[in-house]
Design an enzyme around this catalytic site. Sequence first.
Site, PDB file in Angstrom:
ATOM      1  N   GLU A 166      40.816   5.637 -47.176  1.00 57.99           N
ATOM      2  CA  GLU A 166      39.909   5.234 -46.105  1.00 57.99           C
ATOM      3  C   GLU A 166      38.975   4.089 -46.507  1.00 57.99           C
ATOM      4  O   GLU A 166      38.260   3.561 -45.671  1.00 57.99           O
ATOM      5  CB  GLU A 166      39.040   6.404 -45.617  1.00 57.99           C
ATOM      6  CG  GLU A 166      39.798   7.584 -45.083  1.00 57.99           C
ATOM      7  CD  GLU A 166      38.886   8.721 -44.652  1.00 57.99           C
ATOM      8  OE1 GLU A 166      37.639   8.555 -44.654  1.00 57.99           O
ATOM      9  OE2 GLU A 166      39.405   9.801 -44.317  1.00 57.99           O
ATOM     10  N   GLU A 207      42.233   2.328 -45.385  1.00 54.96           N
ATOM     11  CA  GLU A 207      43.461   2.651 -44.659  1.00 54.96           C
ATOM     12  C   GLU A 207      43.429   4.092 -44.166  1.00 54.96           C
ATOM     13  O   GLU A 207      42.709   4.931 -44.692  1.00 54.96           O
ATOM     14  CB  GLU A 207      44.693   2.432 -45.556  1.00 54.96           C
ATOM     15  CG  GLU A 207      44.557   2.895 -47.000  1.00 54.96           C
ATOM     16  CD  GLU A 207      44.438   4.392 -47.179  1.00 54.96           C
ATOM     17  OE1 GLU A 207      45.059   5.129 -46.394  1.00 54.96           O
ATOM     18  OE2 GLU A 207      43.746   4.833 -48.104  1.00 54.96           O
TER      19      GLU A 207
END
Length: 595
Positions: free
Chosen positions: A550, A407
């Site tokens: 991430e 994300e």
Amino acid sequence: MTTRGTRTLVLGGVRSGKSGVGEALLAEHTEVRYIATGPTLTSDAEWVARVEEHRRRRDERYTTVETTDLTTELSTTPDVATLVDDLGNWLAADIDATNGWESPIDRSDRTKQLCAAISAVTADLVIISPEVGLAPVPSTAVGRTFQDELGALNSAVAAVCDRVLLVVAGRVVELPADFPAPEAQTAQQQRSPQKPAAPDVAPAAAVTAAATEPAAPHTAPAASGSMSEPHEVVATDAEVFDHIDRPDESVAQAARDRQLTLTKPAGSLGRLEDLSAWIAACQGECPPRSIEQANVVVFAGDHGVAQAGVSAYPPEVTAQMVANIASGGAAVNVLARQSGATLHVVDMSVDADTPPEVSRYKVRRGSGDLRVTDALTIAEARASIAAGRAIVDDLVDSGADLLIAGEMGIGNTTPAAILVGTLTRHEPVEVVGRGTGIDDLGWMRKTAAIRDGMRRGRRYIHDPLALVAAVGGADIAAMAGFLAQAAVRRTPVILDGVVVTAAALVAAELAPGAVSWWVAGHRSVEPAHTFALEHLDLEPILELRMRLGEGSGALMALPVVSSSVEILRGMSTFDEAGISDADSSAALTTSDAGV
């Protein structure tokens, strides 16, 4: 001058006592008009018995009007104290009359007309209605249509009433009017322009292409990979998932048995042995195949709550980091290249324009500020879940054998903490973390935002779709769809940090059993992550004090998972190596020295 009476909406579940409360509110009136909205002719004996029970309770003060034309009836005699029982029956009859079960229509004008009639009533008015979350509704398309329409109707009627009461087990609670008026929500949406999502079908789109990345010396670049023919993104019933079978336990046992034959003391490779058995069970074969097509999808989105100063970085950093990932310069790119994984970045709700290959699934620009309004509409939440599902289908059909969700979004640990706190029943001060490294003042602002979000989210604790719409975001909803669909497609997933695991909590509610297809890559330093892992009963592979997100933590764990598979596949057995095992010889000890 006419003195206007009090308009009261009484909500409650089936047999909660809401009708009795409504009657008690009008007990002092000498004349009461009772508008019964249920069917007047029916062969349902139980329904007839209930109607008779209500009639016996009402004395001669009541004049009963049985009608489904509630708007006209209210307008006819606005100056007589009135009890309406109830809105649920009226809505069902109105949907019947318009063939709305098979061909849903925009009911906003009909609702406005009813609300105008309610506003014009000058006498005391009590309206009974089922509370959506407390009424038994079948988990079908028709049931969800009724839930959606009744929820919208109740909200509209509540807005024109003077007070709203909730009845549970005969006990009455007056609900505070702390939710922003529709006008305020409209203004918020205008401040955050969004691309509207179609209520049923989002535009067909290809899965987001992998970012083109430079190859680093001495490391395998993350290849873009070929994709299958793109799946259509169908939002209708996107939150309804097929039954999920667990990974094959008989294959897992075969893997554990094989571990006992390898040239090492039993259990000496610890967690690696468990991971290899899990992958074998997911694949349905022992020894398992090598992991060759791991795919990472980074879901990006902005969150309205970031404007409250809950992050150390300004909101515009989201779009800047999406561009950085797309150009190959982020930590997740480096780790993907190192492990040979394919990387994709998907803009679900970045508050900026992004390239078409990144924004094909985009639902809106930014989400609503979850402290005071819903992050998404229900239609947007469904479209986001559908996007996550379609991405999985594209990747699996293209040969992906392991998936990772990552994300990117400034402020996203705030909705993550709200979801974790709500679903695991922990308080705001327990789940709040430092996120990107906020100071003490930022921590206090973030705690207050989590408190406000949890206050709004608790009402949807048993409705994961409504919950992620209210206090999540398009990126989190898409990840929930991604994680649940991976389980449907029998594909193993390595979970990342707190934001992904918060999405996993939602996915586990949407698709019971999906958690058996996931493993936790690492434990973040965010407090909410530990609560989420405990709730899912997942033990992290690594503990490296990471909090980047991430997908970085999951990518760090990928080589561990891959190595566990290669050990089970390639290590010699005692027989193959000509070594006596522990049952027949003392040649091997159970010490750490091993062989």
